[in-house]
Every structure is written in structure tokens, then in C-alpha cells.
Design an enzyme around this catalytic site. Structure first.
Site, mmCIF file in Angstrom:
data_model
loop_
_atom_site.group_PDB
_atom_site.id
_atom_site.type_symbol
_atom_site.label_atom_id
_atom_site.label_comp_id
_atom_site.label_asym_id
_atom_site.label_seq_id
_atom_site.Cartn_x
_atom_site.Cartn_y
_atom_site.Cartn_z
ATOM 1 N N LYS A 76 0.867 -1.185 0.000
ATOM 2 C CA LYS A 76 0.000 0.000 0.000
ATOM 3 C C LYS A 76 0.900 1.231 0.000
ATOM 4 O O LYS A 76 1.675 1.441 0.935
ATOM 5 C CB LYS A 76 -0.903 -0.005 1.223
ATOM 6 C CG LYS A 76 -1.766 1.246 1.320
ATOM 7 C CD LYS A 76 -2.753 1.158 2.461
ATOM 8 C CE LYS A 76 -3.576 2.434 2.552
ATOM 9 N NZ LYS A 76 -4.543 2.369 3.649
ATOM 10 N N LYS B 213 -2.030 -1.490 -3.956
ATOM 11 C CA LYS B 213 -2.922 -0.324 -3.875
ATOM 12 C C LYS B 213 -2.109 0.949 -3.906
ATOM 13 O O LYS B 213 -1.137 1.021 -3.162
ATOM 14 C CB LYS B 213 -3.713 -0.426 -2.574
ATOM 15 C CG LYS B 213 -4.557 0.783 -2.256
ATOM 16 C CD LYS B 213 -5.127 0.648 -0.873
ATOM 17 C CE LYS B 213 -5.947 1.898 -0.567
ATOM 18 N NZ LYS B 213 -6.365 1.956 0.796
#
Ligand code: PBG
Ligand code: ZN
Length: 331
Positions: free
Chosen positions: A202, A255
Site C-alpha cells: 500500500k 494499492k
């Protein structure tokens, strides 16, 4: 020799032959989008009695617990594969204790959806930032996030969500050791069947802006660069994913998606577990904003962005376009 024969003897390949008609193009398509791979993010707000539009995410609402089944039914009817639940609590505190409250918005929504026997896979996001007064993803020690002190709170939240019926626990906080802590807590509490989809890679992204407005979780000071990943780092992303697999993750997430397609592709070639990609709020909002100005075609741009993510290899695509895209694909 005729002129045509002479021409066809020229040494080049006619790639255009199979692009000539729509039927041929459909036949030779290498990747197809399947709505059952889509996961729709859903915001559940403990303070609401009626759904409320989210300004930064056109077409999306914050849902009261009592009506969350409406959006679930819409997603299921469209053929979407699952929901990713986020909660907005009635109250926040320094420690984000509300994240693990069994009466909080996410466990309550999970119970409602389970009672209604939803056919969707139910994924619960685990993080503290929606529940902390300061908006950081863990407990503070001065101005820094205390990694190890945060782990038990994440584990408590994971157990509360599994108990309420989550199929999948998805920690998004980026603390080190959270997958191991969550796995141990789930197993100790009899939730050996609850899977973990780790937000392993992330990145500290500018594209989370609309989400932070939607979930009211912008940090009140500083940023998340001390715990989320630095955007230029691909090898480090692989190391993060390897660590989370070692700690017991069942599936891994990259992400955002669009700016990190190389990371998705590499994750797919390296790891033999499902790879999820999260097309985040800013990716969705940017496409909407440009389409609103008449600069791009919403439907084509949305499907092209999703196709890129599928072509990179993602098995699961988390996207705010889930219901719309499923509808476009069905036509
Ligand atoms: C919070 C969280 C964020 C997103 C998912 N979980 C925001 C952040 O890290 O600041 C972003 C999702 C999106 O932008 O759609 N841990
Ligand atoms: Zn967070």
C-alpha cells in the site's frame, strides 16, 4: 506474376487481419473482465438513518446499518463478487477503540448482511484511522505511530469482524507484524476459517483524497509516509508481500492499481496466491471529473482502466465502478 501476388510476397506481417470486425476482435481478445472478480467498497455510517451521498465519490453513498442490505442487493444483482466494508463510528478517540467495538458499524452491517444470506463475499477493512481522533492508522507515541502498541487493537478489530460474519479480514494500516498478530488472534478465538487479504503493498498515494473525505479519516497532522510505502519502490513492495505471506496472509493486495501495474504484474508472477488490486477513490474520481467536463468518455475510460488492471494479472479488482462496470459488461 500479378500485382497482388507480388504485393503479398512482401515480407511483413498483417496484424490488422484479426482487428477487421467487431466479431473477430471479440474472438481474439486476450483478457475479459468478469464482474464476479469485482469487489465494491461500501461505507457504513453509524450516525445515519438514511443514505447520504458522498460528494467526492459520484454515485456513492454512506449507508446506515439498517439499509446496507440495499446496496448489497444491488451489487449481487449486478453479478459483483464481494463487498469491502468501511465504518464511520459515532465517536472517535485517541486509541481508535471503536474499531473493535462489536456494536460498531462494520460488525453491525456484517450481521445484517449475514441474516439476509447475502451471496456476496464479505471483506472487512481493518484499520484505526476512521476511529482515531487524530486520523492516523495506529496509536500515537508523541507524533509517531507506535507500531507494536497498535497490533493488539488491529487484532481485536479483526476478531470482532470475523465473529460478526466477515469471510475475509483486510488490514490496511501498514503496521509491521499485523498479519501475524491478526492470524494468531483469529485462530485463538476459533476463527481459523477467516481469511486474510493483506493490503501488503500500500503506497503513500495522492489518490486517496476522495476516500479520506468519504471516510472522514484524513490525518489531523503530518501524513502517512512513515508507514505507507514510498511510490518509487518496487522491490520493497515485493519484500512487503513476501513478509505478509510468511505471516499467514491468504491473498495479497496492491494499492493503488493504475499507477502500480508493474507491481501487480510482478506480484502475480512471484506469488501463488490471489492478487487483489485496489483501484482507489482518486482513480475513480479523476475519471469521473474528466468525463463530467466532456474530456473523456466515462464508460470507455472506466472499462479501459479496469482492463489494464486485469491485463496486469490481478485476480480480484476492488473498484468503485463495480456495479456500473458490471452493468456495462452485461450489455
Ligand atoms: C485507510 C484506508 C485508506 C484507503 C483504504 N483504507 C486511506 C488511507 O490510507 O489514507 C484508501 C481507499 C481509496 O482511496 O479508495 N487505512
Ligand atoms: Zn488507516
Amino acid at each position: 506474376m500479378s500485382l497482388t501476388a507480388e504485393r503479398s510476397a512482401l515480407a511483413f506481417t498483417r496484424h490488422r487481419r484479426l482487428r477487421r470486425t467487431a466479431a473477430l476482435r471479440r474472438l481474439v481478445r486476450e483478457n475479459r473482465l468478469d464482474p464476479s472478480a469485482f469487489v465494491l467498497p461500501v461505507f457504513v455510517d453509524a450516525r445515519l438513518r438514511a443514505p447520504e451521498a458522498i460528494r467526492s465519490l459520484p454515485g456513492h453513498m454512506r449507508w446506515p446499518v439498517s439499509r446496507v442490505h440495499e446496496i448489497a442487493e444491488r451489487a449481487a444483482a449486478a453479478g459483483v463478487g464481494g463487498l469491502l466494508l468501511f465504518g464511520l463510528p459515532a465517536d472517535k478517540d485517541e486509541r481508535g477503540g471503536g474499531a473493535g467495538d462489536p456494536a460498531g458499524p462494520v460488525p453491525s452491517a456484517l450481521r445484517v448482511l449475514r441474516e439476509r444470506a447475502t451471496p456476496l463475499a464479505l471483506v472487512a477493512d481493518v484499520c484505526l484511522c476512521e476511529y482515531t481522533s487524530h486520523g492516523h492508522c495506529g496509536i500515537l507515541d508523541g507524533e509517531t505511530v507506535d507500531n507494536d502498541a497498535t497490533l493488539p487493537l488491529l487484532a481485536d478489530a479483526a476478531v470482532a469482524y470475523a465473529r460478526a460474519g466477515a469471510d475475509v479480514i483486510a488490514p490496511s494500516d501498514m503496521m509491521d507484524g499485523r498479519v501475524a498478530a491478526i492470524r494468531a488472534a483469529l485462530d485463538a478465538e476459533g476463527h481459523g476459517d477467516a481469511a486474510i487479504l493483506s493490503y501488503a503493498a500500500k503506497f503513500a498515494s495522492a489518490y486517496y483524497g476522495p476516500f479520506r473525505e468519504a471516510a472522514e479519516c484524513a490525518p489531523s497532522f503530518g501524513d502517512r509516509a512513515g508507514y505507507q510505502m514510498d511510490p518509487p519502490n518496487r522491490r520493497e513492495a515485493i519484500a512487503e508481500m513476501a513478509t505478509d505471506l510468511d505471516e499467514g496472509a491468504d491473498a495479497l493486495m496492491v494499492k493503488p492499481a493504475g499507477p502500480y501495474l508493474d507491481v501487480i504484474a510482478e506480484a502475480c508472477s512471484r506469488f501463488d496466491v490471489p492478487i487483489a488490486a485496489y483501484q482507489v477513490s482518486g482513480e475513480y474520481a479523476a475519471i469521473h471529473a474528466a468525463a463530467e467536463r466532456g474530456w473523456i468518455d466515462l464508460r470507455r475510460a472506466a472499462l479501459e482502466s479496469l482492463t489494464g488492471i486485469a491485463r496486469a494479472g490481478a485476480d480480484i479488482v476492488i473498484t468503485y465502478f463495480a456495479i456500473d462496470a458490471a452493468g456495462w459488461l452485461a450489455r
